[in-house]
Scaffold this motif. Structure first.
Motif, PDB file in Angstrom:
ATOM      1  N   VAL A  20      -7.503   3.424  -8.073  1.00  0.00           N
ATOM      2  CA  VAL A  20      -6.666   3.892  -9.184  1.00  0.00           C
ATOM      3  C   VAL A  20      -5.298   3.569  -8.644  1.00  0.00           C
ATOM      4  O   VAL A  20      -4.348   3.116  -9.086  1.00  0.00           O
ATOM      5  N   ALA A  24      -2.504   1.214  -9.642  1.00  0.00           N
ATOM      6  CA  ALA A  24      -1.009   1.334  -9.883  1.00  0.00           C
ATOM      7  C   ALA A  24      -0.023   0.727  -9.256  1.00  0.00           C
ATOM      8  O   ALA A  24       0.999   0.204  -9.698  1.00  0.00           O
ATOM      9  N   SER A 117       3.453   5.301 -14.005  1.00  0.00           N
ATOM     10  CA  SER A 117       2.498   4.654 -13.047  1.00  0.00           C
ATOM     11  C   SER A 117       2.807   5.287 -11.844  1.00  0.00           C
ATOM     12  O   SER A 117       1.539   5.327 -10.976  1.00  0.00           O
ATOM     13  N   VAL A 120       1.033   8.619 -11.503  1.00  0.00           N
ATOM     14  CA  VAL A 120      -0.636   8.330 -11.323  1.00  0.00           C
ATOM     15  C   VAL A 120      -0.620   8.007 -10.062  1.00  0.00           C
ATOM     16  O   VAL A 120      -1.785   8.407  -9.445  1.00  0.00           O
ATOM     17  N   HIS A 121       0.026   7.042  -9.649  1.00  0.00           N
ATOM     18  CA  HIS A 121      -0.083   6.417  -8.230  1.00  0.00           C
ATOM     19  C   HIS A 121      -0.430   7.754  -7.322  1.00  0.00           C
ATOM     20  O   HIS A 121      -1.005   7.748  -6.631  1.00  0.00           O
ATOM     21  N   ALA A 124      -3.159   9.986  -7.663  1.00  0.00           N
ATOM     22  CA  ALA A 124      -4.341   9.495  -7.001  1.00  0.00           C
ATOM     23  C   ALA A 124      -4.563   9.462  -5.647  1.00  0.00           C
ATOM     24  O   ALA A 124      -5.423   9.715  -5.038  1.00  0.00           O
TER      25      ALA A 124
END
Length: 159
Positions: A20, A24, A117, A120-121, A124
């Motif tokens: 993921v 991203a 993003s 999220v990056h 993760a």
């Protein structure tokens, strides 16, 4: 027993988190290039990022197979250095007295997609790092025989 059944859920989830994060990173790169916001050296930048993304996927595969060195490479290179590179500018920007609320109000669609993003990056990456070091993951890496990073196993080591 299939390989996936032998791999603890924490390692399977860590693998997913790393993929993921890489996804991203690819999305962020595509977003910057297609929006026309890439700097003058964008070809070099995109090439470097592509090499990093490919290498990261290969190291994630090795981590998933139980290679101890791979989890340390992921932790050091992407977990530590990568997170610093992703967060240094925003942290400095905030330290200068800027406001997240104001930035969001003044942002366009590309900025909001990029920011989402990036969140999220980073999340993760942090999850991937943590999951590689929980007790079940540690046990998994302890039960895997170390392999040389390259080349065949010497005859004397097979005994």
């Amino acid at each position: 027993m299939r390989i996936a059944e032998q791999v603890p859920i924490t390692i399977r989830t860590a693998r997913t988190m790393w993929l993921v994060a890489i996804g991203a990173g690819v999305f962020e790169t595509v977003l910057i290039v297609t929006s026309g916001r890439a700097a003058g050296g964008s070809v070099i930048g995109v090439t470097v990022r592509a090499v990093v993304f490919i290498a990261a996927v290969l190291v994630v595969v090795r981590m998933y197979s139980g290679q101890r060195w791979a989890r340390w490479v992921l932790t050091g290179a992407l977990g530590l250095l990568g997170t610093l590179s992703l967060t240094a500018d925003p942290v400095l920007w905030l330290a200068e007295g800027n406001s997240i609320n104001e930035a969001v109000r003044n942002s366009g669609a590309v900025d909001l997609l990029f920011g989402g993003s990036r969140v999220v990056h980073v999340a993760a990456v942090l999850c991937g790092c943590v999951l590689m070091f929980v007790p079940s993951a540690n046990a998994y890496f302890r039960t895997r025989p170390p392999r040389p990073a390259h080349g065949p196993t010497p005859v004397g080591d097979r005994l």
